[in-house]
Design an enzyme around this catalytic site. Structure first.
Site, PDB file in Angstrom:
ATOM      1  N   ASP A 228     -16.178  -2.241   4.186  1.00 57.98           N
ATOM      2  CA  ASP A 228     -15.079  -1.331   3.828  1.00 57.98           C
ATOM      3  C   ASP A 228     -14.855  -1.244   2.321  1.00 57.98           C
ATOM      4  OD1 ASP A 228     -13.939  -3.846   3.448  1.00 57.98           O
ATOM      5  OD2 ASP A 228     -11.951  -3.180   4.075  1.00 57.98           O
TER       6      ASP A 228
ATOM      7  N   LYS B  58     -11.388 -12.561   4.638  1.00 54.76           N
ATOM      8  CA  LYS B  58     -12.496 -12.174   5.489  1.00 54.76           C
ATOM      9  C   LYS B  58     -13.600 -11.657   4.580  1.00 54.76           C
ATOM     10  CE  LYS B  58     -10.169  -7.826   6.763  1.00 54.76           C
ATOM     11  NZ  LYS B  58      -8.724  -7.950   6.559  1.00 54.76           N
TER      12      LYS B  58
ATOM     13  N   SER C 280     -10.157  -6.095  13.929  1.00 59.93           N
ATOM     14  CA  SER C 280     -10.289  -4.979  13.004  1.00 59.93           C
ATOM     15  C   SER C 280     -11.496  -5.145  12.088  1.00 59.93           C
ATOM     16  CB  SER C 280      -9.019  -4.871  12.178  1.00 59.93           C
ATOM     17  OG  SER C 280      -8.737  -6.123  11.569  1.00 59.93           O
TER      18      SER C 280
ATOM     19  N   LYS D 228      -2.341  -6.626  -4.159  1.00 60.42           N
ATOM     20  CA  LYS D 228      -1.881  -7.843  -3.487  1.00 60.42           C
ATOM     21  C   LYS D 228      -2.124  -9.056  -4.360  1.00 60.42           C
ATOM     22  CE  LYS D 228      -6.057  -8.711  -0.829  1.00 60.42           C
ATOM     23  NZ  LYS D 228      -6.606  -9.171   0.430  1.00 60.42           N
TER      24      LYS D 228
ATOM     25  N   SER E 256      -7.976  -1.318   0.618  1.00 67.47           N
ATOM     26  CA  SER E 256      -8.960  -1.656   1.639  1.00 67.47           C
ATOM     27  C   SER E 256      -9.722  -0.445   2.179  1.00 67.47           C
ATOM     28  CB  SER E 256      -8.259  -2.423   2.746  1.00 67.47           C
ATOM     29  OG  SER E 256      -9.187  -2.997   3.599  1.00 67.47           O
TER      30      SER E 256
ATOM     31  N   GLU F 179     -10.758 -11.169  13.200  1.00 68.27           N
ATOM     32  CA  GLU F 179      -9.807 -10.210  13.743  1.00 68.27           C
ATOM     33  C   GLU F 179     -10.570  -9.060  14.394  1.00 68.27           C
ATOM     34  OE1 GLU F 179      -5.949  -9.766  11.435  1.00 68.27           O
ATOM     35  OE2 GLU F 179      -7.452  -9.594   9.881  1.00 68.27           O
TER      36      GLU F 179
ATOM     37  N   ASP G 197     -12.902  -2.661   0.101  1.00 68.75           N
ATOM     38  CA  ASP G 197     -12.860  -3.874  -0.724  1.00 68.75           C
ATOM     39  C   ASP G 197     -13.811  -4.966  -0.234  1.00 68.75           C
ATOM     40  OD1 ASP G 197     -11.267  -4.187   1.558  1.00 68.75           O
ATOM     41  OD2 ASP G 197      -9.981  -5.671   0.599  1.00 68.75           O
TER      42      ASP G 197
ATOM     43  N   ARG H 262       0.842  -1.195   0.000  1.00 67.75           N
ATOM     44  CA  ARG H 262       0.000   0.000   0.000  1.00 67.75           C
ATOM     45  C   ARG H 262       0.868   1.232   0.000  1.00 67.75           C
ATOM     46  NH1 ARG H 262      -4.727  -1.874   4.097  1.00 67.75           N
ATOM     47  NH2 ARG H 262      -5.123  -3.710   2.851  1.00 67.75           N
TER      48      ARG H 262
ATOM     49  N   THR I 160      -1.472 -10.979  13.334  1.00 69.22           N
ATOM     50  CA  THR I 160      -2.413 -10.148  12.583  1.00 69.22           C
ATOM     51  C   THR I 160      -2.271 -10.382  11.076  1.00 69.22           C
ATOM     52  OG1 THR I 160      -2.430  -8.462  14.286  1.00 69.22           O
ATOM     53  CG2 THR I 160      -2.964  -7.740  12.058  1.00 69.22           C
TER      54      THR I 160
ATOM     55  N   ARG J 128      -0.466   0.741  17.277  1.00 74.81           N
ATOM     56  CA  ARG J 128      -1.769   0.304  17.758  1.00 74.81           C
ATOM     57  C   ARG J 128      -1.617  -0.209  19.194  1.00 74.81           C
ATOM     58  NH1 ARG J 128      -4.446   0.822  13.137  1.00 74.81           N
ATOM     59  NH2 ARG J 128      -3.880  -0.312  11.242  1.00 74.81           N
TER      60      ARG J 128
ATOM     61  N   ASP K 290     -14.173  -6.659   2.604  1.00 75.41           N
ATOM     62  CA  ASP K 290     -13.848  -7.784   3.482  1.00 75.41           C
ATOM     63  C   ASP K 290     -14.115  -7.488   4.958  1.00 75.41           C
ATOM     64  OD1 ASP K 290     -11.737  -6.045   3.676  1.00 75.41           O
ATOM     65  OD2 ASP K 290     -10.166  -7.523   3.263  1.00 75.41           O
ATOM     66  N   ARG K 291     -14.306  -6.211   5.300  1.00 73.74           N
ATOM     67  CA  ARG K 291     -14.590  -5.889   6.704  1.00 73.74           C
ATOM     68  C   ARG K 291     -16.077  -5.633   6.917  1.00 73.74           C
ATOM     69  NH1 ARG K 291      -9.938  -2.137   9.292  1.00 73.74           N
ATOM     70  NH2 ARG K 291      -8.180  -3.219   8.346  1.00 73.74           N
TER      71      ARG K 291
HETATM   72  C1  VG1 Z   1      -4.929  -3.957   9.615  1.00 74.16           C
HETATM   73  C2  VG1 Z   1      -5.672  -4.753  10.664  1.00 74.16           C
HETATM   74  C3  VG1 Z   1      -5.556  -6.236  10.367  1.00 74.16           C
HETATM   75  C4  VG1 Z   1      -6.042  -6.514   8.943  1.00 74.16           C
HETATM   76  C5  VG1 Z   1      -5.306  -5.629   7.942  1.00 74.16           C
HETATM   77  C6  VG1 Z   1      -5.866  -5.767   6.546  1.00 74.16           C
HETATM   78  O1  VG1 Z   1      -3.562  -4.291   9.652  1.00 74.16           O
HETATM   79  O2  VG1 Z   1      -5.189  -4.476  11.951  1.00 74.16           O
HETATM   80  O3  VG1 Z   1      -6.292  -6.947  11.311  1.00 74.16           O
HETATM   81  O4  VG1 Z   1      -5.827  -7.861   8.603  1.00 74.16           O
HETATM   82  O5  VG1 Z   1      -5.434  -4.268   8.328  1.00 74.16           O
HETATM   83  O6  VG1 Z   1      -7.220  -5.447   6.524  1.00 74.16           O
HETATM   84  P1  VG1 Z   1      -2.475  -3.387  10.389  1.00 74.16           P
HETATM   85  O7  VG1 Z   1      -1.168  -4.060  10.097  1.00 74.16           O
HETATM   86  O8  VG1 Z   1      -2.593  -2.017   9.825  1.00 74.16           O
HETATM   87  O9  VG1 Z   1      -2.837  -3.398  11.831  1.00 74.16           O
HETATM   88  V1  VG1 Z   1      -7.972  -4.958   5.123  1.00 74.16           V
HETATM   89  O10 VG1 Z   1      -9.572  -4.779   5.305  1.00 74.16           O
HETATM   90  O11 VG1 Z   1      -6.865  -4.244   4.458  1.00 74.16           O
HETATM   91  O12 VG1 Z   1      -7.647  -6.069   3.967  1.00 74.16           O
HETATM   92 CO    CO Z   2     -10.507  -4.513   3.510  1.00 73.31          CO
END
Ligand code: VG1
Ligand code: CO
Length: 543
Positions: free
Chosen positions: A277, A376, A365, A126, A113, A363, A279, A22, A344, A496, A281-282
């Site tokens: 979100d 997810k 998140s 990715k 994301s 997760e 993409d 990213r 994570t 975090r 997945d959240r």
């Molecule tokens: C964050 C979240 C993690 C998740 C990742 C991708 O990562 O904490 O739980 O898997 O985003 O989510 P980080 O390293 O910033 O804490 V998503 O919706 O990008 O695919």
């Molecule tokens: Co996402």
């Protein structure tokens, strides 16, 4: 076909993170930048000659252009077929499903994301492998190594292809199939859930608001919730994907999805609220007057999955990322199934799912998912909740309260400190790691530190090890503080801090979350000299 020499290796500063690479969109738009990553990915997976790849993204700015670039490169490298979502759209879980359904060799997903989109914001890319899941650390490591030494890439001199018309096109030896991005996903959901039960729920007046946040889930949610399941028209809002997500931040949490959150807390609230979100997945889940913390959502879904057709024989196990609250552990324990604690990032669930060790995972998140794909899945979580609500004939609040009464409650919150200068963040982590060993036994108020560790993980399936995945401080009163650096930010470092307190006293399960957690935060700040090292006194985002 032509070969283009790469004179610079512009992104050799970063290993693809928790889910791909990213960066600011403008960084990706630099000459040869995207091409470097794509060619390095092709090289890292042993080339794409005669392979079938899935391609799509969340529709953010630069999505279509990137797809055209990748098409030309895949052609030059001898791919036999590309399966692409119409208009270049595919949600992350839908892409995972398509890789699996069509037996593709992998896929490239274009998304940052939940990060904002647009020329001034973020872009991402990715690679997902044959099982439909994010590439393993071995592959992302190989991609990164390759980007440092790559000197040229292959591309072809063809016109941009038509991404809008569903059907098959043949370009030299490569076939391109443009597919409806929603259809296969909809069929999969129909197989998992009792759509008739959910339809009946809506027929009986159940109301829902789904905020697609101008992102890729819009078309999926409209089709499934409104057209197929019969939710009232207009239940899905912000349903048209836009290149900058309506200038918003497509992150489904109480901060960035505030209008939905406020509605659900008001007297105009529908029965159920949800958002997803960029993409797809959240997810965020809300009931009338109640927010379901993602860690709790995972626990409730694991405890109730057997009420739903696809999971009626029970679940084989549960996995959660280490910083996710231990609410799911209590459910796994009661069900008598295994609980896995992983670092994570969704890629760590892949082997456990492939090996049949777990059925459900999640997760903190806002990510929950199951063995149905290898990502997810936001809308899946919403449908699982709806199916459970239809079976239990209770409200979200009733279900959550009953859950806490039988399992106790894991109070939970995450603090994010954003855009911290990288050196300061690194120093903070280094200092903390160096004193973890001395923290055990230290008294804090009327409790003490039981132990403090640097979390590492050994994959039980392939034996691979991932070290230093976060610092954990366990207190002897059921509290825990976890800290790690984000792997998905694009500006400085994000620290975090995950706070958690378990309460099993029934009179105690309805207290204010922040009030319960403040003493742990304060102890953490003191123990780590947080403010003096990082220069920060308060988090930027609390979720
Ligand atoms: C964050 C979240 C993690 C998740 C990742 C991708 O990562 O904490 O739980 O898997 O985003 O989510 P980080 O390293 O910033 O804490 V998503 O919706 O990008 O695919
Ligand atoms: Co996402």
């Amino acid at each position: 076909m032509k070969t283009i020499a790469i004179t610079t290796t512009p992104f050799a500063d970063q290993k693809p993170g928790t889910s791909g690479l990213r960066k600011k969109t403008k960084v990706f738009m630099q000459e040869n930048y995207l091409e470097n990553f794509v060619q390095s990915t092709f090289d890292a997976i042993g080339g794409v000659k005669d392979k079938v790849l899935v391609l799509g993204g969340d529709g953010r700015y630069f999505n279509k252009q990137a797809i055209q670039t990748i098409v030309k490169m895949a052609l030059a490298s001898g791919a036999s077929k590309l399966i692409i979502g119409q208009n270049g759209l595919l949600s992350t879980p839908a892409a995972s499903n398509i890789i699996r359904t069509y037996n593709a060799d992998g896929g490239i997903i274009l998304s940052a994301s939940h990060n904002p989109g647009g020329i001034e914001n973020d872009f991402g890319i990715k690679f997902n492998g044959k099982n439909g899941g994010p590439a393993s650390e071995t592959i992302t490591g190989a991609i990164f190594e390759r980007t440092k030494i790559i000197t040229e890439y292959l591309t072809s001199d063809i016109q941009d292809i038509d991404l809008d018309t569903i059907g098959t096109q043949q370009i030299s030896a490569m076939q391109i199939e443009i597919i409806n991005p929603v259809e296969d996903y909809c069929l999969l959901m129909q197989k998992l859930f009792d759509f008739n039960a959910i339809k009946a729920l809506f027929e009986n007046g159940f109301t829902i608001r789904f905020d697609a946040m101008h992102a890729v889930t819009g078309p999926y949610a409209k089709r499934i919730l409104e057209d197929v399941l019969g939710a009232k028209e207009g239940s899905v809002i912000n349903a048209v994907p836009s290149e900058d997500f309506g200038q918003g931040h497509p992150d489904p949490n109480p901060v960035w999805a505030k209008p939905l959150f406020d509605l659900m807390m008001s007297d105009k609230a529908p029965d159920f609220g949800a958002a997803s979100d960029g993409d797809g997945d959240r997810n965020m889940i809300l009931g009338r007057g109640i927010y379901v913390a993602p860690s709790d959502s995972l626990a409730v879904l694991a405890a109730n999955a057997h009420l739903v057709p696809h999971y009626k024989n029970g679940i084989s196990g549960v996995a959660r990322s280490m910083p996710t609250s231990r609410a799911a552990d209590r459910v796994a324990h009661k069900l008598g199934v295994s609980l896995y604690e992983t670092p994570t990032g969704w890629k760590f669930f892949g082997n456990l799912l492939d090996d049949g060790r777990i059925t459900i995972c999640g997760e903190e998140s806002a990510g929950t998912g199951s063995s149905h794909v290898r990502e997810k899945d936001g809308l899946w979580a919403v449908l699982l909740w709806l199916n459970i609500l239809a079976m239990r004939k209770q409200s979200v609040a009733e279900i959550l309260n009953e859950h806490w009464l039988s399992f106790g409650r894991d109070y939970y919150s995450r603090y994010d400190f954003e855009a911290v200068p990288k050196e300061k963040a690194a120093l903070f982590v280094e200092r903390l790691k160096s004193k973890l060993g001395d923290l055990g036994g230290m008294p804090i108020g009327n409790t003490f530190i039981e132990n403090a560790t640097d979390f590492s993980y050994k994959d039980p399936v392939d034996g691979s090890e991932s070290l230093s995945q976060g610092c954990v401080i366990n207190f002897n009163n059921g509290a825990r503080a976890v800290t790690r650096l984000s792997g998905t930010g694009t500006e400085g470092a994000t620290i975090r801090l995950y706070l958690e307190q378990y309460a099993d006293n029934l009179s105690d399960v309805k207290r204010d979350v922040q009030q319960v957690l403040t003493p742990i935060a304060e102890a953490f700040y003191q123990l780590t000299d947080f403010s003096s090292i990082t220069g920060r006194t308060a988090p930027d985002v609390i979720t």
